[in-house]
Design a protein around this motif. Structure first.
Motif, PDB file in Angstrom:
ATOM      1  N   ASP A  94      69.129  35.522  73.695  1.00 53.46           N
ATOM      2  CA  ASP A  94      69.830  35.070  72.502  1.00 53.46           C
ATOM      3  C   ASP A  94      69.593  36.055  71.355  1.00 53.46           C
ATOM      4  N   LEU A  95      70.664  36.672  70.903  1.00 56.41           N
ATOM      5  CA  LEU A  95      70.523  37.636  69.797  1.00 56.41           C
ATOM      6  C   LEU A  95      71.196  37.111  68.529  1.00 56.41           C
ATOM      7  N   ASP A  96      71.469  35.818  68.533  1.00 59.69           N
ATOM      8  CA  ASP A  96      72.228  35.229  67.448  1.00 59.69           C
ATOM      9  C   ASP A  96      71.342  34.968  66.226  1.00 59.69           C
ATOM     10  N   ALA A  97      71.004  36.045  65.529  1.00 58.60           N
ATOM     11  CA  ALA A  97      70.186  35.956  64.316  1.00 58.60           C
ATOM     12  C   ALA A  97      70.468  37.196  63.491  1.00 58.60           C
ATOM     13  N   ALA A  98      69.990  37.167  62.238  1.00 60.25           N
ATOM     14  CA  ALA A  98      70.235  38.327  61.380  1.00 60.25           C
ATOM     15  C   ALA A  98      69.452  39.525  61.911  1.00 60.25           C
TER      16      ALA A  98
END
Ligand code: GDP
Length: 296
Positions: A94-98
């Protein structure tokens, strides 16, 4: 991996599907054999129990013995329960971050952390177009930082410059600052391992976690260690908190118990499996694909 279990299960299922009609007793006997095969494959006892209870309940619910092809229905139910046990759906990183998104790899020495760090970085670069910066926080093993730099050059991914004498927490800070300043999408943190879990290791992991705030904390664990791998995952999760697991040496001839027990015992998804020393030997863990491999 899985060959022994796969052979046993196909033997059980061949017997079952060859017969037209099945009695309750036939199904119960087949389930006892499945249970034995799972235990021999080193699957955790609780997981085996839940597994066979669930197959039993579904077989009764579907009224298997009255169906047209009861053997095939049992096989289908075992397949469904196996997929569920393995976590149902694939869970990618999961790379869903700033950005910069920090990914921290933890685990024992020799589990394959450094190799896996480079493999993941290569994958994120090639498949997702990410700019990745790798940093080794292993100041215990003399050549660890250089090993990561060599792999980095091999896969053409940047590594943080080495500052001799710097402690792991300072390196983690510098990695984050560098990534932010230079516009990297991902920071891959390769931490130090030990031969076994000890308090200083856990303390070090906690400190790194506090400064890096990783979006993913992945335990890299050797699938060949079976039940020990599962216990290790529980320990690391209790102390550091994991978001997922990478199983290495799935190319080896282990019995597969770790892969099958891991999700059910820890509640954490296996995200990736490593299947060799080469930089491309890393696959997404797909419950359906693994179940197919086991059940043929
Ligand atoms: P670390 O101490 O956890 O960083 O472990 P390393 O990354 O240095 O790996 C230790 C050894 O295991 C190296 O020789 C790797 O090439 C090898 N290795 C790592 N992953 C795998 C794998 O999935 N399969 C096989 N066969 N070897 C692996």
């Amino acid at each position: 991996m899985f060959e022994g279990l796969s052979d046993k299960l196909s033997g059980i299922f061949d017997k079952l599907t060859r017969r037209g009609a099945l009695s309750e007793a036939d199904v119960a006997e087949a389930l006892r054999e499945v249970r034995r095969a799972l235990l021999e494959a080193d699957v955790a006892l609780d997981v085996v129990r839940t597994f066979t209870d669930s197959v039993q309940a579904k077989a009764v619910g579907a009224n298997v013995v009255k169906s047209v092809s009861p053997g095939q229905m049992v096989v289908k139910i075992v397949n469904d329960v196996m997929v569920e046990t393995l976590g149902s759906t694939a869970q990618p990183i999961d790379l869903d971050a700033a950005p910069p998104v920090a990914i921290m790899l933890v685990g024992l020495q020799g589990a394959g952390k450094t190799t896996t760090a480079a493999k993941i970085a290569k994958r994120l670069k090639e498949r997702h177009g990410k700019r990745v910066l790798m940093a080794s926080l292993d100041v215990k093993r003399p050549a660890a930082q250089e090993q990561l730099a060599i792999l980095g050059r091999q896969v053409e991914v940047d590594t943080l410059s080495i500052v001799p004498g710097q402690d792991p927490v300072k390196i983690a800070k510098r990695a984050e600052e560098t990534a932010r300043r230079e516009g990297y999408d991902v920071v891959m943190l390769d931490t130090a391992g030990r031969t076994h879990i000890d308090e200083p290791l856990m303390e070090e992991m906690a400190q790194i976690k506090a400064v890096s705030k990783p979006h993913e904390i992945l335990l890299v664990v050797d699938a060949l260690t079976g039940q020990d791998a599962v216990n290790l995952a529980k320990n690391f999760d209790d102390r550091v908190g994991l978001t997922g697991i990478v199983l290495t040496r799935v190319d080896g001839d282990g019995r597969g118990g770790a892969a099958l027990s891991m999700r059910a015992v820890t509640g954490k998804p296996i995200k990736l499996i490593a299947t060799g020393e080469k930089m491309d030997a890393l696959d997404e863990f797909s419950p359906q694909r693994i179940a197919n491999r086991i059940l043929g």
